[in-house]
Design a protein around this motif. Structure first.
Motif, short mmCIF file in Angstrom:
data_model
loop_
_atom_site.label_atom_id
_atom_site.label_comp_id
_atom_site.label_asym_id
_atom_site.label_seq_id
_atom_site.Cartn_x
_atom_site.Cartn_y
_atom_site.Cartn_z
N ILE A 128 -2.97 51.60 0.12
CA ILE A 128 -3.19 50.68 1.24
C ILE A 128 -2.34 49.43 1.04
O ILE A 128 -2.49 48.71 0.04
N LYS A 129 -1.47 49.16 2.00
CA LYS A 129 -0.54 48.03 1.87
C LYS A 129 -0.70 46.98 2.98
O LYS A 129 -0.33 45.82 2.79
N ASP A 130 -1.25 47.37 4.13
CA ASP A 130 -1.17 46.51 5.30
C ASP A 130 -2.52 45.98 5.78
O ASP A 130 -2.61 45.42 6.87
N SER A 131 -3.58 46.14 5.01
CA SER A 131 -4.91 45.79 5.48
C SER A 131 -5.25 44.34 5.12
O SER A 131 -4.98 43.89 4.01
N GLU A 132 -5.88 43.63 6.06
CA GLU A 132 -6.22 42.22 5.84
C GLU A 132 -7.72 41.97 5.76
O GLU A 132 -8.15 40.93 5.27
N VAL A 133 -8.51 42.92 6.24
CA VAL A 133 -9.96 42.76 6.23
C VAL A 133 -10.60 44.03 5.68
O VAL A 133 -10.21 45.14 6.03
N LEU A 134 -11.59 43.85 4.80
CA LEU A 134 -12.41 44.95 4.31
C LEU A 134 -13.83 44.78 4.83
O LEU A 134 -14.41 43.70 4.73
N LEU A 135 -14.37 45.86 5.38
CA LEU A 135 -15.73 45.85 5.91
C LEU A 135 -16.54 46.89 5.14
O LEU A 135 -16.17 48.06 5.10
N VAL A 136 -17.62 46.44 4.50
CA VAL A 136 -18.44 47.36 3.69
C VAL A 136 -19.91 47.23 4.03
O VAL A 136 -20.37 46.20 4.52
N GLN A 137 -20.66 48.31 3.75
CA GLN A 137 -22.10 48.34 3.86
C GLN A 137 -22.64 48.99 2.58
O GLN A 137 -21.92 49.11 1.62
N MET A 138 -23.91 49.42 2.60
CA MET A 138 -24.52 49.89 1.36
C MET A 138 -25.14 51.29 1.48
O MET A 138 -26.18 51.56 0.90
N GLU A 139 -24.48 52.20 2.21
CA GLU A 139 -24.96 53.58 2.30
C GLU A 139 -24.14 54.54 1.45
O GLU A 139 -24.33 55.75 1.54
N VAL A 140 -23.23 54.00 0.66
CA VAL A 140 -22.49 54.81 -0.32
C VAL A 140 -22.78 54.20 -1.69
O VAL A 140 -23.37 53.12 -1.78
N PRO A 141 -22.41 54.86 -2.79
CA PRO A 141 -22.78 54.35 -4.12
C PRO A 141 -22.38 52.89 -4.34
O PRO A 141 -21.28 52.47 -4.00
N VAL A 145 -18.80 50.62 -3.75
CA VAL A 145 -18.70 49.45 -2.88
C VAL A 145 -18.16 48.26 -3.66
O VAL A 145 -17.24 47.56 -3.20
N ILE A 146 -18.71 48.03 -4.84
CA ILE A 146 -18.26 46.90 -5.67
C ILE A 146 -16.79 47.03 -6.02
O ILE A 146 -16.01 46.07 -5.93
N ARG A 147 -16.36 48.24 -6.38
CA ARG A 147 -14.96 48.44 -6.75
C ARG A 147 -14.04 48.20 -5.56
O ARG A 147 -12.96 47.59 -5.72
N ALA A 148 -14.46 48.64 -4.39
CA ALA A 148 -13.66 48.39 -3.19
C ALA A 148 -13.53 46.90 -2.92
O ALA A 148 -12.44 46.42 -2.59
N MET A 149 -14.61 46.17 -3.09
CA MET A 149 -14.58 44.71 -2.88
C MET A 149 -13.67 44.03 -3.90
O MET A 149 -12.91 43.12 -3.56
N GLN A 150 -13.74 44.47 -5.14
CA GLN A 150 -12.88 43.91 -6.19
C GLN A 150 -11.41 44.13 -5.86
O GLN A 150 -10.59 43.19 -5.95
N LEU A 151 -11.06 45.35 -5.49
CA LEU A 151 -9.67 45.67 -5.19
C LEU A 151 -9.19 44.93 -3.95
O LEU A 151 -8.03 44.51 -3.87
N ALA A 152 -10.09 44.78 -2.97
CA ALA A 152 -9.72 44.03 -1.76
C ALA A 152 -9.43 42.57 -2.08
O ALA A 152 -8.47 42.00 -1.55
N LYS A 153 -10.22 41.98 -2.95
CA LYS A 153 -9.98 40.59 -3.35
C LYS A 153 -8.64 40.46 -4.06
O LYS A 153 -7.90 39.48 -3.85
N GLU A 154 -8.31 41.45 -4.89
CA GLU A 154 -7.03 41.42 -5.59
C GLU A 154 -5.86 41.48 -4.61
O GLU A 154 -4.78 40.93 -4.88
N LYS A 155 -6.06 42.14 -3.48
CA LYS A 155 -5.02 42.25 -2.45
C LYS A 155 -5.05 41.09 -1.46
O LYS A 155 -4.25 41.07 -0.51
N GLY A 156 -5.98 40.16 -1.65
CA GLY A 156 -6.05 39.00 -0.76
C GLY A 156 -6.73 39.30 0.56
O GLY A 156 -6.55 38.55 1.54
#
Length: 314
Positions: A128-141, A145-156
């Motif tokens: 993923i190179k072009d995404s500016e917003v991450l939207l998450v909920q809590m119906e998956v492990p 979710v935490i890892r996705a949020m961490q990686l999104a923060k690293e990508k700004g």
């Protein structure tokens, strides 16, 4: 610019009834429907129907239901490249009952949603190179979710946490959220505060601020919402409509909110727009019966709510 959604993909089995059966009781219902659902899929569909580029990272079973759900997402112009097909678990299913007041009860069987693993998240984010917003909920492990949020923060990326359902919430997710959008039940679960009015909503927002999330939208259903940003706040009234099905209203709200954020609008304006989208959703049956931009515009013109429209929606 695009929005990335990490979340659940389910088959919704929806039963309509005049009233709920009492424990141990058998009654006759009115109708049954089968819809595409899951909080992640609902939110991604909302974003796509509102005209934004969106991809979803999720997991379905390697079965006919999963195949159909992927096709439905593709038909709504959602990028499904990163949907996993699980060989060990069946496609997730939600069993939903809606009574004559349009309120619902829901039993969620997560199935293949639980097979969305950290490895799958990392693999997707590496591409993923072009995404500016991450939207998450809590119906998956939670760990995914935490890892996705961490990686999104690293990508700004700007991270929006819709902490639903309450049973799936982990406090650790707050460490990586730029914005949180809880309803009454989720707010009480996280803060211990029962939100019944503006004052209690503000108390909850300040509690979230102390927990590290400076921006919040405290949703109070038909009582509106409170937008809180680093000590400043504004109350947004609800939009009154004749409700048919409240399933997916919060997901439509979240998707519309993400659209406002990615276009650079202030949070209050984005919440006003999301309020309209959420209200229009409940007038139709099915979690993914999200209004298009043209439908939103027509509704705003009819109700004299042009100030609720984002500039990009005109």
């Amino acid at each position: 610019m695009s929005i990335t959604v990490v979340g659940s993909i389910n088959l919704d089995v929806v039963a309509l009834t005049d009233r709920y059966p009492e424990r141990g009781q058998t009654i006759f219902g009115k109708k049954i429907n089968y819809f595409s659902g899951g909080k992640g899929a609902n939110q991604a569909t909302a974003v796509a129907k509102l005209g934004k580029s969106v991809r979803i990272i999720g997991s379905v079973g390697n079965d006919i239901y999963g195949k159909n759900l992927i096709t439905s997402l593709q038909e709504n112009k959602v990028d499904t490249t990163f949907i996993k097909k699980s060989n060990s678990l069946a496609t997730g299913t939600s069993i939903i009952t809606i009574d004559q007041t349009a309120e619902n009860t829901m039993l969620v069987l997560k199935g293949a949603n639980d097979d969305l693993l950290i490895h799958d998240i990392e693999s997707a984010f590496s591409e993923i190179k072009d995404s500016e917003v991450l939207l998450v909920q809590m119906e998956v492990p939670q760990e995914s979710v935490i890892r996705a949020m961490q990686l999104a923060k690293e990508k700004g990326m700007f991270v929006i946490l819709d902490p639903a359902p309450a049973e799936g919430i982990t406090i650790k997710a707050l460490d990586y959220a730029d914005l949180i959008t809880p309803n009454r039940q989720e707010t009480e679960h996280l803060t211990g505060i029962d939100v019944t009015d503006i004052d209690s909503a503000l108390q909850a927002a300040k509690a979230f601020e102390k927990m590290g999330v400076k921006n919040s939208v405290i949703k109070m259903a038909d009582k509106g919402s409170v937008v809180y940003q680093s000590g400043q706040w504004e109350y947004i009234e609800s939009i009154q409509v004749e409700a048919v099905d409240t399933v997916g209203a919060g997901d439509s709200f979240a998707g519309a909110l993400a659209c406002g954020v990615i276009d650079g609008h202030d949070l209050v304006s984005a919440v006003k727009f999301a309020t309209i989208v959420g209200a229009l959703k409940v007038t139709k049956l099915g979690a993914q019966s999200v209004p298009t931009l043209s439908e939103v515009k027509a509704f705003c013109e009819e109700r004299g709510l042009k100030h609720y429209l984002l500039e990009t929606a005109l």
